[in-house]
Motif scaffolding. Structure first.
Motif, PDB file in Angstrom:
ATOM      1  N   PHE A 176      11.981 -90.674  97.492  1.00 40.87           N
ATOM      2  CA  PHE A 176      13.203 -90.169  96.880  1.00 40.87           C
ATOM      3  C   PHE A 176      13.186 -90.482  95.391  1.00 40.87           C
ATOM      4  N   VAL A 177      14.086 -89.853  94.677  1.00 40.97           N
ATOM      5  CA  VAL A 177      14.374 -90.189  93.281  1.00 40.97           C
ATOM      6  C   VAL A 177      15.885 -90.168  93.139  1.00 40.97           C
ATOM      7  N   LYS A 178      16.421 -91.257  92.606  1.00 40.05           N
ATOM      8  CA  LYS A 178      17.867 -91.368  92.415  1.00 40.05           C
ATOM      9  C   LYS A 178      18.140 -91.387  90.919  1.00 40.05           C
ATOM     10  N   VAL A 179      19.009 -90.492  90.461  1.00 47.86           N
ATOM     11  CA  VAL A 179      19.288 -90.354  89.032  1.00 47.86           C
ATOM     12  C   VAL A 179      20.779 -90.521  88.802  1.00 47.86           C
ATOM     13  N   ILE A 180      21.132 -91.303  87.794  1.00 47.98           N
ATOM     14  CA  ILE A 180      22.524 -91.419  87.380  1.00 47.98           C
ATOM     15  C   ILE A 180      22.574 -91.263  85.865  1.00 47.98           C
ATOM     16  N   VAL A 181      23.482 -90.442  85.399  1.00 50.67           N
ATOM     17  CA  VAL A 181      23.677 -90.229  83.966  1.00 50.67           C
ATOM     18  C   VAL A 181      24.973 -90.913  83.590  1.00 50.67           C
ATOM     19  N   LEU A 182      24.907 -91.802  82.603  1.00 49.81           N
ATOM     20  CA  LEU A 182      26.064 -92.591  82.185  1.00 49.81           C
ATOM     21  C   LEU A 182      26.580 -92.115  80.830  1.00 49.81           C
ATOM     22  N   THR A 183      27.777 -92.539  80.486  1.00 50.79           N
ATOM     23  CA  THR A 183      28.395 -92.087  79.233  1.00 50.79           C
ATOM     24  C   THR A 183      27.824 -92.781  78.013  1.00 50.79           C
ATOM     25  N   GLY A 184      27.372 -94.013  78.155  1.00 51.12           N
ATOM     26  CA  GLY A 184      26.850 -94.750  77.017  1.00 51.12           C
ATOM     27  C   GLY A 184      27.929 -95.370  76.154  1.00 51.12           C
ATOM     28  N   THR A 186      30.253 -95.643  81.991  1.00 55.43           N
ATOM     29  CA  THR A 186      30.488 -95.232  83.378  1.00 55.43           C
ATOM     30  C   THR A 186      29.758 -93.932  83.664  1.00 55.43           C
ATOM     31  N   ASN A 187      29.805 -93.510  84.929  1.00 57.45           N
ATOM     32  CA  ASN A 187      29.117 -92.280  85.296  1.00 57.45           C
ATOM     33  C   ASN A 187      29.801 -91.083  84.645  1.00 57.45           C
ATOM     34  N   LEU A 188      28.985 -90.118  84.304  1.00 55.52           N
ATOM     35  CA  LEU A 188      29.427 -88.950  83.554  1.00 55.52           C
ATOM     36  C   LEU A 188      29.501 -87.749  84.487  1.00 55.52           C
ATOM     37  N   PRO A 189      30.656 -87.096  84.619  1.00 51.39           N
ATOM     38  CA  PRO A 189      30.719 -85.909  85.474  1.00 51.39           C
ATOM     39  C   PRO A 189      30.156 -84.682  84.754  1.00 51.39           C
ATOM     40  N   GLY A 190      29.343 -83.929  85.465  1.00 47.51           N
ATOM     41  CA  GLY A 190      28.908 -82.650  84.935  1.00 47.51           C
ATOM     42  C   GLY A 190      27.476 -82.470  84.519  1.00 47.51           C
ATOM     43  N   PRO A 191      26.653 -83.497  84.294  1.00 48.10           N
ATOM     44  CA  PRO A 191      25.281 -83.216  83.856  1.00 48.10           C
ATOM     45  C   PRO A 191      24.456 -82.572  84.959  1.00 48.10           C
ATOM     46  N   ARG A 192      23.588 -81.656  84.543  1.00 49.29           N
ATOM     47  CA  ARG A 192      22.692 -80.965  85.468  1.00 49.29           C
ATOM     48  C   ARG A 192      21.369 -81.715  85.492  1.00 49.29           C
ATOM     49  N   ILE A 193      20.892 -82.015  86.690  1.00 48.90           N
ATOM     50  CA  ILE A 193      19.649 -82.768  86.863  1.00 48.90           C
ATOM     51  C   ILE A 193      18.702 -81.904  87.692  1.00 48.90           C
ATOM     52  N   THR A 194      17.492 -81.709  87.180  1.00 49.68           N
ATOM     53  CA  THR A 194      16.493 -80.881  87.850  1.00 49.68           C
ATOM     54  C   THR A 194      15.172 -81.637  87.889  1.00 49.68           C
ATOM     55  N   SER A 243      17.568 -79.090  92.143  1.00 47.16           N
ATOM     56  CA  SER A 243      18.534 -79.148  91.058  1.00 47.16           C
ATOM     57  C   SER A 243      19.881 -79.534  91.633  1.00 47.16           C
ATOM     58  N   SER A 244      20.634 -80.302  90.869  1.00 45.12           N
ATOM     59  CA  SER A 244      21.948 -80.733  91.319  1.00 45.12           C
ATOM     60  C   SER A 244      22.798 -81.073  90.102  1.00 45.12           C
ATOM     61  N   VAL A 245      24.084 -81.119  90.345  1.00 41.82           N
ATOM     62  CA  VAL A 245      25.025 -81.523  89.309  1.00 41.82           C
ATOM     63  C   VAL A 245      25.628 -82.850  89.738  1.00 41.82           C
ATOM     64  N   GLN A 246      25.687 -83.793  88.814  1.00 41.31           N
ATOM     65  CA  GLN A 246      26.256 -85.097  89.123  1.00 41.31           C
ATOM     66  C   GLN A 246      27.776 -84.986  89.170  1.00 41.31           C
ATOM     67  N   LEU A 258      34.860 -87.556  98.383  1.00 37.83           N
ATOM     68  CA  LEU A 258      34.400 -87.963  97.066  1.00 37.83           C
ATOM     69  C   LEU A 258      32.879 -88.051  97.057  1.00 37.83           C
ATOM     70  N   GLN A 259      32.277 -87.591  95.982  1.00 40.07           N
ATOM     71  CA  GLN A 259      30.824 -87.597  95.857  1.00 40.07           C
ATOM     72  C   GLN A 259      30.342 -88.954  95.352  1.00 40.07           C
ATOM     73  N   LEU A 260      29.072 -89.241  95.606  1.00 46.53           N
ATOM     74  CA  LEU A 260      28.475 -90.462  95.095  1.00 46.53           C
ATOM     75  C   LEU A 260      28.345 -90.362  93.575  1.00 46.53           C
ATOM     76  N   PRO A 261      28.337 -91.493  92.862  1.00 41.96           N
ATOM     77  CA  PRO A 261      28.267 -91.422  91.399  1.00 41.96           C
ATOM     78  C   PRO A 261      26.872 -91.085  90.879  1.00 41.96           C
TER      79      PRO A 261
END
Length: 194
Positions: free
Chosen positions: A21-29, A51-59, A73-76, A85-88
């Protein structure tokens, strides 16, 4: 239905392979400017990622064991206010392919950043800061070791021990032959001495 005709059964899955698997989280910084700067026990500056950022596209793109291209491809956090509720984070199942993830793309609006040759069974934390400069976005890779790594270390250690044993046996054999050769040389009669 007759009583006693049906019985509950359980099946234990004993297949011994890793699903990658690959787990990706995009944060606000974002960080809190009101808090004083924190330091780690070693004196380094403690990083805050927000914190986690809603909306980034990850492919992602990778190659399967058959040589075919596998993409996902997925959207966080596509939604987080109603229904389940979706996972962060975004989790991609790669199946049994032990290959590297060839390319991971994170997009925010029209800005994109690519990372190549990522290790499977890992978590990637992406900090898109500053937002308008994708070349400065940071990605940190956290690897989750599997049983295969331990088995590889044991196999490598066993191979090294076998090689060391062979070297010792050959070294002892050579020492014995040298000793016998010196002994024969000392017992040999030298005609030049007469």
């Amino acid at each position: 239905m007759q009583r006693g005709k049906y019985q509950p059964l359980a099946f234990r899955n004993t297949l011994d392979y890793d699903a990658n698997f690959v787990k990706v989280i995009v944060l606000t910084g974002l960080d809190n400017k009101q808090n004083p700067e924190r330091r780690t026990p070693l004196g380094r500056k403690k990083r805050t990622y927000g914190t986690n950022l809603p909306g980034p596209r990850i492919t992602y793109t990778t190659t399967t064991q058959d040589g075919d291209q596998q993409c996902g491809s997925s959207v966080q956090l596509p939604q987080a206010s109603y229904f389940a509720l979706q996972l962060p984070y975004t989790c991609f199942g790669l199946g049994r392919t032990p290959n590297f993830v060839d390319q991971l793309t994170v997009g925010l609006g029209s800005k994109l950043r690519n990372w190549t040759q990522l290790i499977p069974n890992s978590q990637i934390i992406v900090v898109p800061k500053p937002l308008n400069e994708p070349s400065h976005w940071k990605a940190q890779l956290f690897v989750t070791p599997s049983k295969l790594i331990l088995m590889s270390v044991v196999a490598l250690g066993g191979t090294c021990l076998v090689i060391v044993f062979i070297i010792l046996v050959l070294y002892i054999k050579e020492k014995r032959e040298d000793k016998q050769e010196r002994l024969q040389e000392s017992h040999r009669f030298h005609f030049d001495a007469m």
